[in-house]
Design a protein around this motif. Structure first.
Motif, PDB file in Angstrom:
ATOM      1  N   GLN A  90      42.850  35.794 -33.600  1.00  0.00           N
ATOM      2  CA  GLN A  90      42.333  37.158 -33.728  1.00  0.00           C
ATOM      3  C   GLN A  90      41.709  37.404 -35.101  1.00  0.00           C
ATOM      4  O   GLN A  90      40.840  38.274 -35.250  1.00  0.00           O
TER       5      GLN A  90
ATOM      6  N   SER B 118      34.025  33.788 -28.186  1.00  0.00           N
ATOM      7  CA  SER B 118      34.349  34.739 -29.237  1.00  0.00           C
ATOM      8  C   SER B 118      34.224  36.147 -28.688  1.00  0.00           C
ATOM      9  O   SER B 118      33.559  36.373 -27.678  1.00  0.00           O
TER      10      SER B 118
ATOM     11  N   TYR C   5      44.090  30.779 -29.259  1.00  0.00           N
ATOM     12  CA  TYR C   5      43.188  31.838 -29.639  1.00  0.00           C
ATOM     13  C   TYR C   5      43.529  32.328 -31.040  1.00  0.00           C
ATOM     14  O   TYR C   5      44.649  32.127 -31.530  1.00  0.00           O
TER      15      TYR C   5
ATOM     16  N   ASN D 215      36.928  43.543 -25.543  1.00  0.00           N
ATOM     17  CA  ASN D 215      37.279  42.132 -25.423  1.00  0.00           C
ATOM     18  C   ASN D 215      36.323  41.343 -24.539  1.00  0.00           C
ATOM     19  O   ASN D 215      36.689  40.302 -24.006  1.00  0.00           O
TER      20      ASN D 215
ATOM     21  N   TYR E 220      38.361  31.823 -29.145  1.00  0.00           N
ATOM     22  CA  TYR E 220      39.231  31.300 -28.092  1.00  0.00           C
ATOM     23  C   TYR E 220      38.793  29.891 -27.688  1.00  0.00           C
ATOM     24  O   TYR E 220      37.604  29.579 -27.721  1.00  0.00           O
TER      25      TYR E 220
ATOM     26  N   ALA F 190      37.560  37.529 -33.190  1.00  0.00           N
ATOM     27  CA  ALA F 190      38.407  36.727 -32.308  1.00  0.00           C
ATOM     28  C   ALA F 190      37.653  35.535 -31.736  1.00  0.00           C
ATOM     29  O   ALA F 190      36.477  35.628 -31.386  1.00  0.00           O
TER      30      ALA F 190
END
Lengths: 113, 112
Positions: free
Chosen positions: B50, B93, B48, B99, B33, B31
């Protein structure tokens, strides 16, 4: 949408004292709540993560609490040092639909020697 | 060393020009962003991604575009449609269940 409130006024404390920063949120209950440190002109750095089923998490001089009833997290720095002076951001991960964090605006901490 | 890099650190643009900000990571994160930060404010999510070849709009996507052709790279284009592009842009990332995000050093964009 999720709203996050952090005290926009700077927090000034004396070296050696405990700094306590607050993060309040509305609407959804996050699965995770994270705290980051940001120095001027730099990217945030991850500090701590606390899960919805945890009440407290510690790492060295840092402690985070998470009260899902009050919808609030407290971030404590014990025995604060001038080097702890920075902006501290809280971020929520609600795990519903969007897999991205929502950040608060941060609280600036100034530790006086 | 593993990390996330952004370039350039400072960028100046004339009104009406598109500009692309680079973001590269060698952390093998899925991921990535893009955030925008204005003075005294928090981070606002622009886009973003994924996984490779897929991305979603964040809260303030208007006037921006992205691509994710490679896992390591997530460039952001600030188009002339963005009304107030002067800001500090941060790329991040993440990987894994928690997360936790790793941020780059940021690009400060100034429109002249």
């Amino acid at each position: 949408s999720q709203k996050i409130e952090q005290n926009s006024e700077a927090l000034n404390i004396q070296e050696g004292k405990t700094a306590t920063l607050t993060c309040n949120y509305t609407n959804y209950s996050p699965a995770y709540l994270q705290w980051y440190r940001q120095d001027p002109g730099r990217g945030p750095v991850f500090l701590l993560l606390i899960r919805e089923n945890e009440k407290e998490k510690r790492k060295e001089r840092l402690k985070v609490t998470f009260d899902t009833t009050l919808k609030q997290s407290l971030f404590h720095i014990t025995a604060s040092q001038p080097a702890d002076s920075a902006t501290y951001l809280c971020a929520l991960d609600i795990r519903a639909g969007r897999r991205a964090l929502t950040f608060g605006s941060g609280t600036r901490l100034q530790v006086q020697p | 060393d593993g990390g996330i890099t952004q370039s350039p650190k400072y960028l100046f643009r004339k009104e009406g020009q598109n500009v692309t900000l680079s973001c590269e990571q060698n952390l093998n994160h899925d991921a990535m962003y893009w955030y925008r930060q204005d003075p005294g404010q928090g981070l606002r999510l622009i886009y973003y991604s994924q996984i490779v070849n897929d991305f979603q709009k964040g809260d303030i996507a208007e006037g921006y575009s992205v691509s994710r052709e490679k896992k390591e790279s997530f460039p952001l284009t600030v188009t002339s449609a963005q009304k107030n592009p002067t800001a500090f842009y941060l790329c991040a990332s993440s990987s894994g269940h928690s997360n936790e995000q790793f941020f780059g050093p940021g690009t400060r964009l100034t429109v002249l």
